[in-house]
Design a protein around this motif. Structure first.
Motif, PDB file in Angstrom:
ATOM      1  N   TYR B 321     -48.034 -23.081   2.568  1.00  0.00           N
ATOM      2  CA  TYR B 321     -47.124 -23.606   1.189  1.00  0.00           C
ATOM      3  C   TYR B 321     -47.181 -22.221   1.067  1.00  0.00           C
ATOM      4  CZ  TYR B 321     -46.130 -24.474  -3.134  1.00  0.00           C
ATOM      5  OH  TYR B 321     -45.498 -25.294  -4.482  1.00  0.00           O
ATOM      6  N   ARG B 324     -44.446 -19.459   1.129  1.00  0.00           N
ATOM      7  CA  ARG B 324     -43.238 -20.732   0.938  1.00  0.00           C
ATOM      8  C   ARG B 324     -41.760 -19.232   0.098  1.00  0.00           C
ATOM      9  NH1 ARG B 324     -46.558 -20.869  -3.285  1.00  0.00           N
ATOM     10  NH2 ARG B 324     -45.378 -20.732  -5.040  1.00  0.00           N
ATOM     11  N   ALA B 332     -38.022 -25.256   3.441  1.00  0.00           N
ATOM     12  CA  ALA B 332     -39.262 -24.972   4.140  1.00  0.00           C
ATOM     13  C   ALA B 332     -39.789 -26.974   4.077  1.00  0.00           C
ATOM     14  CB  ALA B 332     -39.871 -24.203   3.579  1.00  0.00           C
ATOM     15  N   ILE B 333     -40.548 -27.107   4.766  1.00  0.00           N
ATOM     16  CA  ILE B 333     -40.662 -28.208   4.881  1.00  0.00           C
ATOM     17  C   ILE B 333     -42.253 -28.312   4.850  1.00  0.00           C
ATOM     18  CG2 ILE B 333     -40.821 -30.890   6.091  1.00  0.00           C
ATOM     19  CD1 ILE B 333     -37.456 -29.988   7.123  1.00  0.00           C
ATOM     20  N   PHE B 334     -42.989 -29.344   3.610  1.00  0.00           N
ATOM     21  CA  PHE B 334     -44.366 -29.334   4.170  1.00  0.00           C
ATOM     22  C   PHE B 334     -44.333 -30.749   3.727  1.00  0.00           C
ATOM     23  CE2 PHE B 334     -43.244 -25.474   1.785  1.00  0.00           C
ATOM     24  CZ  PHE B 334     -43.540 -24.490   2.465  1.00  0.00           C
ATOM     25  N   GLN B 335     -45.375 -31.194   4.794  1.00  0.00           N
ATOM     26  CA  GLN B 335     -45.546 -32.603   5.411  1.00  0.00           C
ATOM     27  C   GLN B 335     -47.545 -32.873   5.006  1.00  0.00           C
ATOM     28  OE1 GLN B 335     -44.274 -34.581   8.696  1.00  0.00           O
ATOM     29  NE2 GLN B 335     -42.847 -35.373   7.408  1.00  0.00           N
ATOM     30  N   ASP B 336     -47.999 -33.897   3.979  1.00  0.00           N
ATOM     31  CA  ASP B 336     -49.176 -34.165   4.433  1.00  0.00           C
ATOM     32  C   ASP B 336     -48.974 -35.699   5.094  1.00  0.00           C
ATOM     33  OD1 ASP B 336     -49.713 -32.006   2.891  1.00  0.00           O
ATOM     34  OD2 ASP B 336     -49.480 -33.163   0.458  1.00  0.00           O
ATOM     35  N   LEU B 337     -50.020 -35.559   6.129  1.00  0.00           N
ATOM     36  CA  LEU B 337     -49.868 -36.867   7.191  1.00  0.00           C
ATOM     37  C   LEU B 337     -51.102 -37.312   6.420  1.00  0.00           C
ATOM     38  CD1 LEU B 337     -48.272 -34.462   9.913  1.00  0.00           C
ATOM     39  CD2 LEU B 337     -47.077 -36.706   8.387  1.00  0.00           C
TER      40      LEU B 337
END
Lengths: 399, 548
Positions: B321, B324, B332-337
């Motif tokens: 991030y 970015r 861009a892609i950011f994921q919280d899993l």
């Protein structure tokens, strides 16, 4: 367990008996392909090898082949892509129109997202955008997002939600607020809210007017999750709407934490598998076995629209539905178009292969509605003894 | 099926490199009497024979890879990857159609370079089934995955609460078995979870803002668990402060944190920067290399940068991030899993004329040249983060040929040329050293006793290269590749499929963990652990098996 109809967590005893609003709602949107199915003869329970041979001959003779329908499992998605590659077909799922509202926006702008269970565990504010149809289609949504922490999680319903919708969220422990507004205005309203240095809600010019208390709750949220269901976004150029939402979320992350939770359609599993097998999330046409992607030109609607008038055997639709509880099927439909409207008429040469319901009659790996967890769904019972899965039929037709 | 190869030089880094017969008997390499009959014989004068290559760290399957594919359809160019180069370059490997190609292409291109086993280094706990599914669809390669731990909130809670180490060991063992992985990886210990609490920086001795524990505690605890469980591969660590100037301090602190236990530092190139020089960004490769040279418990893979377009993807959401605005193209892609994993996907173009990018290139090469033991430094680009894996032949040439290396170096930013010690490092890797760092070293680091060499009993995964003055050309296209004794590739033609295996750690699991974790999962995530547990039979099919 994961429901094979909606890819959501479900604690129902017998999924097959559920009159699921989501499934009903999505079937209604299945209009074009449903019109093909409607004219089919009664399903045959016994399909012999001869029919396979005849079907393969038809496929080999065809100039244009479209693979489409409702593919719910990894196995069938794999088989469908392999089948499409073998026959140089176009492949696109029945609900790709909804899927691509999100896909097109993500491919232009990127994405900040959160998985369903992470949001459930960590998010203190959910902003749910849509209307009652969203909850009708996804009745398990509030329960799936409820972390069992009463009064610690707030949900803000933006759009055309009824009082009953707010009550549904309250019933599973959310502090629920509803702000009626036109869904189309939500991105600009949120942007205006973020830009404003004066935090008094009375000065908002937007249609969306949260109360001061709610405004403070939104401002204090440590992790905001924005939920929408592309399937229930009934606005034109929804991909642009999604893009503006994603941009707002990206901006909010500059100082706080915020993420999207875009609810996928039943096609989520197909989209994932198609992506790792071809590099593209669907709407792919194979030429000499090489996938070619055109998110606009290779939709099933475009394929049907381009069907030459008067042709029948040359164009074949391979229509798969492994989700329907009563009449799952895999059909080979010869088609012809007539007149400017390109109305599809069955030629009487259709071949129908009854298939097992993914996750109910056969083991199926199915992505959860947020497309992050691939769950194995074991069969609860077999409706038809020894019935083959759609994947097995496709593999047979690919010999 | 017995196959005998005559006349080629056998190189494996164990025995003497010499011309000798090599016999493939069924799935294994074995000795046979000289006059015994073989089903197939190949006379291969002027060739070398080596075992199949092993990539110890390459992102080939799982959610983040698929997300990168989704994000970047415009980068796919099948014409480029399918076009045959003409003239004397025709034996060179074709570029990938995309930095993150489809699974079939990944398997194909690896085999075309002579690689037969690849390890996905970031299997997310909730998403392991997808990783295995993608790897199952990657043909010709044996695969395995490293399970991402060290940000899972349950573990952080237990460390904070001071639960017995045995409980954590049992948890780690259960998670490994449940997700069918062969090693444990930590990415920015605690940092992925801290980012979810809007913490934007977390170095080794900083406190997580919510749990009030430090990455040092996490690293120490997990390294103990890995040791107690007897895992072959040490804790596989992506250090704190990825890409930041001065991050060598955090890398050294990471090494100290495991208190002398075995440790593998991954894509080390991205973690050995000082903050000196004209741009406040400089190499600290000598410091890390010295440490590795003096401590036999350490190993590294480099994560070499090559110039051109790629995409970076990492579980380190915090630092992805932070970068970015460097994304090219700008998305861009950011994921919280759940299970407190994450991922960040950023397309990126490394430019030869850019100071920092040039510096990264020199730092990677420096690490290769300064670490003395090729069994403890492994050839990786952290595919696709530093470069696509198809750049390995080019990288090998850089390591084997000083003049070629300097010809590239001379095109870098002038300030890089002024400050880098690279011209003084005259080492040229030998063929034996290259084979060690791409075969024997990774096999030993992963505990794969039947791979990486040509000794009797090893798997008959064997590659034949035609000797060439140009190692880039030689390693671009083998003449033959055998998998389990079967000829699957010859002179650019793929002949047959082969049995694949998934490498899984053989750990004992405490059954009491089943109930405990199931209750916790239901409470926290709303579903049973049954949903995410990958059963052994899922990894078996007619052409796929499990290797414990």
């Amino acid at each position: 367990m994961i429901c094979s109809f909606c890819s959501l967590l479900c604690d129902a005893d017998d999924l097959n008996e559920i009159q699921c609003d989501r499934r009903t709602a999505s079937l209604v949107q299945f209009e074009t392909l449903r019109s093909i199915k409607a004219g089919l003869p009664q399903l045959e329970k016994q399909v012999d090898a001869e029919l396979i041979i005849v079907a393969i001959e038809s496929l080999r003779a065809a100039n244009r082949i479209l693979v489409t329908g409702r593919i719910a499992s990894v196995a069938t998605a794999r088989a469908a892509v392999a089948f499409a590659a073998k026959y140089n077909a176009t492949i696109d799922c029945a609900e790709s129109g909804h899927v691509f509202k999100n896909v097109l926006a993500i491919q232009r702008s990127g994405l900040n997202s959160v998985s369903l269970a992470e949001a459930r565990d960590h998010s203190d504010l959910f902003i749910v955008v849509g209307d009652d149809s969203m909850l009708a289609a996804c009745p398990r949504m509030p329960a799936a997002l409820s972390g069992g922490k009463p009064n610690l999680q707030t949900v803000l319903l933006l759009g055309d939600f009824s009082a009953a919708a707010a009550e549904l969220w309250k019933s599973v422990g959310f502090d629920a607020w509803s702000v009626p507004c036109d869904v189309r205005t939500v991105p600009s309203a949120l942007a205006q809210w973020s830009r404003s240095s004066d935090q008094s809600p009375s000065h908002r010019s937007s249609e969306m007017r949260p109360t001061k208390q709610l405004f403070e709750r939104m401002a204090q949220a440590e992790y905001t999750t924005i939920v929408w269901s592309a399937e229930n976004l009934r606005i034109e150029h929804a991909d642009l709407w999604v893009e503006r939402m994603l941009q707002w979320i990206a901006g909010r992350n500059e100082t706080l934490r915020c993420a999207a939770l875009p609810w996928s359609t039943l096609d989520g599993t197909f989209q994932q598998v198609c992506t790792w097998l071809t590099g593209f999330p669907g709407r792919v046409a194979f030429r000499d076995g090489i996938p070619q992607y055109d998110p606009h030109g290779h939709s099933y609607e475009q394929w049907i629209a381009r069907t030459p008038i008067g042709m029948s055997r040359e164009s074949i639709v391979v229509l798969i539905d492994e989700t329907a509880s009563s009449t799952p099927f895999l059909n080979l439909v010869s088609m012809q178009a007539s007149g400017k409207c390109k109305i599809i008429e069955l030629t009487g040469n259709s071949k129908c292969f009854p298939t097992a319901v993914a996750g109910v009659e056969v083991i199926a790996d199915i992505f959860r509605a947020d497309q992050t967890v691939l769950a194995r769904v074991s069969p609860s019972h077999k409706l038809v003894p020894s019935i083959k899965s759609a994947a097995e039929w496709l593999e047979g037709l690919s010999q | 099926m017995i196959t005998r190869i005559h006349g080629a030089v056998c190189i494996d880094g164990i025995g003497k490199s010499e011309i000798r017969d090599l016999v493939l008997n069924g799935e294994s390499i074995c000795s046979l009497p000289k006059d015994s009959r073989a089903d197939a014989e190949y006379r291969l004068d002027g060739h070398i024979v080596v075992s199949g290559g092993i990539d110890i760290h390459t992102h080939i399957g799982g959610g983040k890879v698929n997300i990168a594919r989704l994000l970047l359809p415009e980068m796919v160019d099948h014409k480029r990857s399918n076009s045959e180069r003409s003239g004397k370059e025709s034996n060179w490997i074709a570029p990938l159609s995309s930095p993150v190609p489809a699974t079939w292409e990944t398997g194909r291109r690896y085999l075309e370079m002579g690689y037969t086993a690849c390890f996905e280094p970031a299997v997310l706990p909730a998403n392991a089934r997808q990783s295995h599914a993608e790897m199952a669809d990657t043909p010709w390669l044996d695969t395995g995955g490293y399970l991402l731990l060290g940000n899972d909130r349950l573990l952080l809670e237990w460390i904070r609460d001071g639960v017995p180490q045995q409980q954590i060991n049992d948890y780690v063992g259960w998670m490994l078995r449940a997700h069918q992985c062969c090693a444990v990886k930590v990415v920015n210990a605690g940092g992925i979870d801290a980012f979810k609490f809007n913490q934007r920086h977390l170095s080794v001795d900083d406190q997580h803002s919510y749990f009030s524990i430090t990455p040092r505690q996490i690293l120490c605890t997990l390294s103990q668990a890995v040791e107690s469980l007897g895992l072959a591969h040490p804790l596989h660590v992506h250090c704190s402060n990825l890409g930041l100037a001065g991050n060598i301090a955090a890398t050294m602190a990471t090494i100290d944190a495991v208190e002398g236990r075995r440790l593998h530092l991954t894509h080390a190139q991205f973690h050995c920067y000082a903050a000196d020089g004209p741009h406040g960004y400089s190499s600290a490769a000598h410091r890390l290399a010295d440490r590795v040279n003096s401590d036999a418990s350490l190993s590294i893979d480099v994560g070499q940068v090559q110039f051109g377009q790629t995409v970076t993807l990492s579980g380190d959401t915090m630092h992805q991030y932070a970068n970015r605005n460097l994304a090219r193209p700008r998305k861009a892609i950011f994921q919280d899993l759940e299970c407190q994993a994450g991922c960040g996907v950023l397309p990126f173009r490394y430019r030869q004329d850019q100071y920092v990018h040039g510096l990264l290139w020199t730092i990677g090469i420096e690490l290769f040249l300064r670490v003395e033991d090729p069994l403890r430094v492994f050839l990786t680009t952290d595919h696709p983060n530093g470069a696509p894996f198809t750049s390995y032949p080019h990288l090998i040439r850089l390591l084997m040929n000083y003049d070629f290396r300097m010809s590239v170096f001379s095109r870098l930013h002038p300030d890089v040329q002024k400050s880098s010690p690279l011209p003084s490092l005259k080492r040229e890797y030998s063929l034996e050293e290259i084979i060690k760092m791409t075969r024997l070293g990774p096999a030993r680091a992963l505990g794969l006793k039947n791979r990486g060499s040509l000794i009797d009993g090893s798997l008959a995964d064997v590659v034949v290269y035609e000797r060439s003055e140009n190692p880039e050309q030689m390693f671009s296209r083998p003449r033959m590749v055998f998998r389990r004794g079967k000829l699957v590739y010859r002179d650019g033609v793929f002949l047959d499929d082969a049995m694949k295996s998934t490498v899984v750690a053989n750990v004992q699991v405490d059954s009491q963990m089943d109930d405990l974790l199931n209750r916790i999962w239901r409470s926290r995530y709303g579903y049973s652990t049954e949903m995410i547990v990958v059963r052994s039979d899922e990894l078996r099919s007619k052409n796929r098996t499990i290797e414990w």
